[in-house]
Write a protein that holds these residues in place. Sequence first.
Motif, PDB file in Angstrom:
ATOM      1  N   HIS A 146       0.840  -1.197   0.000  1.00  0.00           N
ATOM      2  CA  HIS A 146       0.000   0.000   0.000  1.00  0.00           C
ATOM      3  C   HIS A 146       0.880   1.253   0.000  1.00  0.00           C
ATOM      4  O   HIS A 146       0.741   2.130   0.860  1.00  0.00           O
ATOM      5  N   ILE A 147       1.757   1.321  -0.974  1.00  0.00           N
ATOM      6  CA  ILE A 147       2.714   2.435  -1.071  1.00  0.00           C
ATOM      7  C   ILE A 147       2.009   3.790  -1.082  1.00  0.00           C
ATOM      8  O   ILE A 147       2.470   4.761  -0.458  1.00  0.00           O
ATOM      9  N   LYS A 148       0.885   3.866  -1.776  1.00  0.00           N
ATOM     10  CA  LYS A 148       0.204   5.163  -1.921  1.00  0.00           C
ATOM     11  C   LYS A 148      -0.286   5.716  -0.582  1.00  0.00           C
ATOM     12  O   LYS A 148      -0.447   6.935  -0.431  1.00  0.00           O
ATOM     13  N   TYR A 149      -0.525   4.834   0.379  1.00  0.00           N
ATOM     14  CA  TYR A 149      -0.986   5.287   1.693  1.00  0.00           C
ATOM     15  C   TYR A 149       0.158   5.717   2.601  1.00  0.00           C
ATOM     16  O   TYR A 149      -0.050   6.494   3.536  1.00  0.00           O
ATOM     17  N   PHE A 150       1.337   5.209   2.345  1.00  0.00           N
ATOM     18  CA  PHE A 150       2.465   5.455   3.253  1.00  0.00           C
ATOM     19  C   PHE A 150       3.615   6.118   2.498  1.00  0.00           C
ATOM     20  O   PHE A 150       4.738   5.615   2.457  1.00  0.00           O
ATOM     21  N   ASP A 151       3.293   7.254   1.921  1.00  0.00           N
ATOM     22  CA  ASP A 151       4.260   8.027   1.148  1.00  0.00           C
ATOM     23  C   ASP A 151       5.384   8.527   2.055  1.00  0.00           C
ATOM     24  O   ASP A 151       5.125   9.219   3.052  1.00  0.00           O
ATOM     25  N   GLU A 152       6.607   8.178   1.725  1.00  0.00           N
ATOM     26  CA  GLU A 152       7.737   8.500   2.599  1.00  0.00           C
ATOM     27  C   GLU A 152       8.078   9.985   2.586  1.00  0.00           C
ATOM     28  O   GLU A 152       8.548  10.529   3.583  1.00  0.00           O
ATOM     29  N   GLU A 153       7.841  10.648   1.478  1.00  0.00           N
ATOM     30  CA  GLU A 153       8.118  12.082   1.421  1.00  0.00           C
ATOM     31  C   GLU A 153       7.170  12.847   2.333  1.00  0.00           C
ATOM     32  O   GLU A 153       7.586  13.751   3.069  1.00  0.00           O
ATOM     33  N   LYS A 154       5.903  12.474   2.301  1.00  0.00           N
ATOM     34  CA  LYS A 154       4.917  13.106   3.180  1.00  0.00           C
ATOM     35  C   LYS A 154       5.259  12.841   4.636  1.00  0.00           C
ATOM     36  O   LYS A 154       5.246  13.759   5.483  1.00  0.00           O
ATOM     37  N   PHE A 155       5.585  11.588   4.941  1.00  0.00           N
ATOM     38  CA  PHE A 155       5.926  11.223   6.314  1.00  0.00           C
ATOM     39  C   PHE A 155       7.158  11.983   6.793  1.00  0.00           C
ATOM     40  O   PHE A 155       7.195  12.489   7.914  1.00  0.00           O
ATOM     41  N   SER A 156       8.166  12.101   5.954  1.00  0.00           N
ATOM     42  CA  SER A 156       9.419  12.783   6.322  1.00  0.00           C
ATOM     43  C   SER A 156       9.211  14.265   6.579  1.00  0.00           C
ATOM     44  O   SER A 156       9.975  14.885   7.335  1.00  0.00           O
ATOM     45  N   SER A 157       8.179  14.832   5.967  1.00  0.00           N
ATOM     46  CA  SER A 157       7.932  16.268   6.114  1.00  0.00           C
ATOM     47  C   SER A 157       7.528  16.646   7.543  1.00  0.00           C
ATOM     48  O   SER A 157       7.568  17.820   7.910  1.00  0.00           O
ATOM     49  N   PHE A 158       7.175  15.666   8.354  1.00  0.00           N
ATOM     50  CA  PHE A 158       6.813  15.955   9.745  1.00  0.00           C
ATOM     51  C   PHE A 158       8.046  16.271  10.594  1.00  0.00           C
ATOM     52  O   PHE A 158       7.932  16.888  11.650  1.00  0.00           O
ATOM     53  N   ASN A 159       9.223  15.837  10.156  1.00  0.00           N
ATOM     54  CA  ASN A 159      10.454  16.062  10.921  1.00  0.00           C
ATOM     55  C   ASN A 159      10.919  17.509  10.843  1.00  0.00           C
ATOM     56  O   ASN A 159      10.510  18.267   9.942  1.00  0.00           O
ATOM     57  N   GLN A 160      11.785  17.878  11.745  1.00  0.00           N
ATOM     58  CA  GLN A 160      12.419  19.185  11.652  1.00  0.00           C
ATOM     59  C   GLN A 160      13.228  19.246  10.359  1.00  0.00           C
ATOM     60  O   GLN A 160      13.820  18.249   9.930  1.00  0.00           O
ATOM     61  N   THR A 161      13.267  20.403   9.738  1.00  0.00           N
ATOM     62  CA  THR A 161      13.942  20.547   8.440  1.00  0.00           C
ATOM     63  C   THR A 161      15.435  20.241   8.523  1.00  0.00           C
ATOM     64  O   THR A 161      16.053  19.900   7.523  1.00  0.00           O
ATOM     65  N   SER A 162      16.005  20.354   9.707  1.00  0.00           N
ATOM     66  CA  SER A 162      17.439  20.105   9.879  1.00  0.00           C
ATOM     67  C   SER A 162      17.779  18.613   9.932  1.00  0.00           C
ATOM     68  O   SER A 162      18.949  18.237   9.844  1.00  0.00           O
TER      69      SER A 162
END
Length: 242
Positions: A146-162
């Motif tokens: 279910h790749i479309k549900y667990f997009d890694e780019e979207k998930f990574s965006s929750f982290n601090q930009t640093s």
Amino acid sequence: MKILILFVFIFQISYVNADEIYNLIKIPNLEIYKLKNDNGIRYLSAKGNFKIGVNKNITCEEANKNNLKTKFPLIEKNLNRYNSNFLNKIKLKYVIFCENLFISKINTGGIPDNKNRTLILDINFNKKYFERMIHHEIFHMVQNTHIKYFDEEKFSSFNQTSFNYAECSTCSNRLNLDLYEKTDGFLTEYSKSIPSEDMAEIFSFLMTDKETIEDKINTDKILSNKVNFIKLNLSKIDKNIL
């Protein structure tokens, strides 16, 4: 005579099942451990060492029968959390037991293979993390299907930009599986390796220690966003999984 015929028939059924399973998953030296389960999982154990993979880079050793007898109730208890409908959606049918599992000379607790509907489990994996490991590997099967549900780019965006994840899990030295006292967006050091491992760690805790995670997200906005992301997208597959 009837008893003899019945015995031969049962033996043939077991033999055919084992042969059919080998043809499906292409792992040698296996024997049936338990076939009949409410959720449809078929359990098999290694009766000898095996090497698989394109370059024979996956190796595992025979499962000690006494060790497996001790561990199986715990394994079954955890895998019974998943119903047959969910398991079909993530393409899991066969669970293989062995000991000292390695992939490319790196020790690992489990190896999921959606293509062959299998999950290999090392029954010698550290008992402190054993239950979490099972659900961690299950999540990889969830994400892979279910790749479309667990997009890694979207998930990574929750982290601090640093913050930056490593390029791959095997090229990272972030390996510790202990729960952080102060999370700051991550549950464990291993969560910081790559996005898929971060998601799998969250899922594993949600399945084994949900109360602790619910407590952590009260003071950790980043982790709260990640947990809600996992929950929301899991509900699209099965509303009752958590």
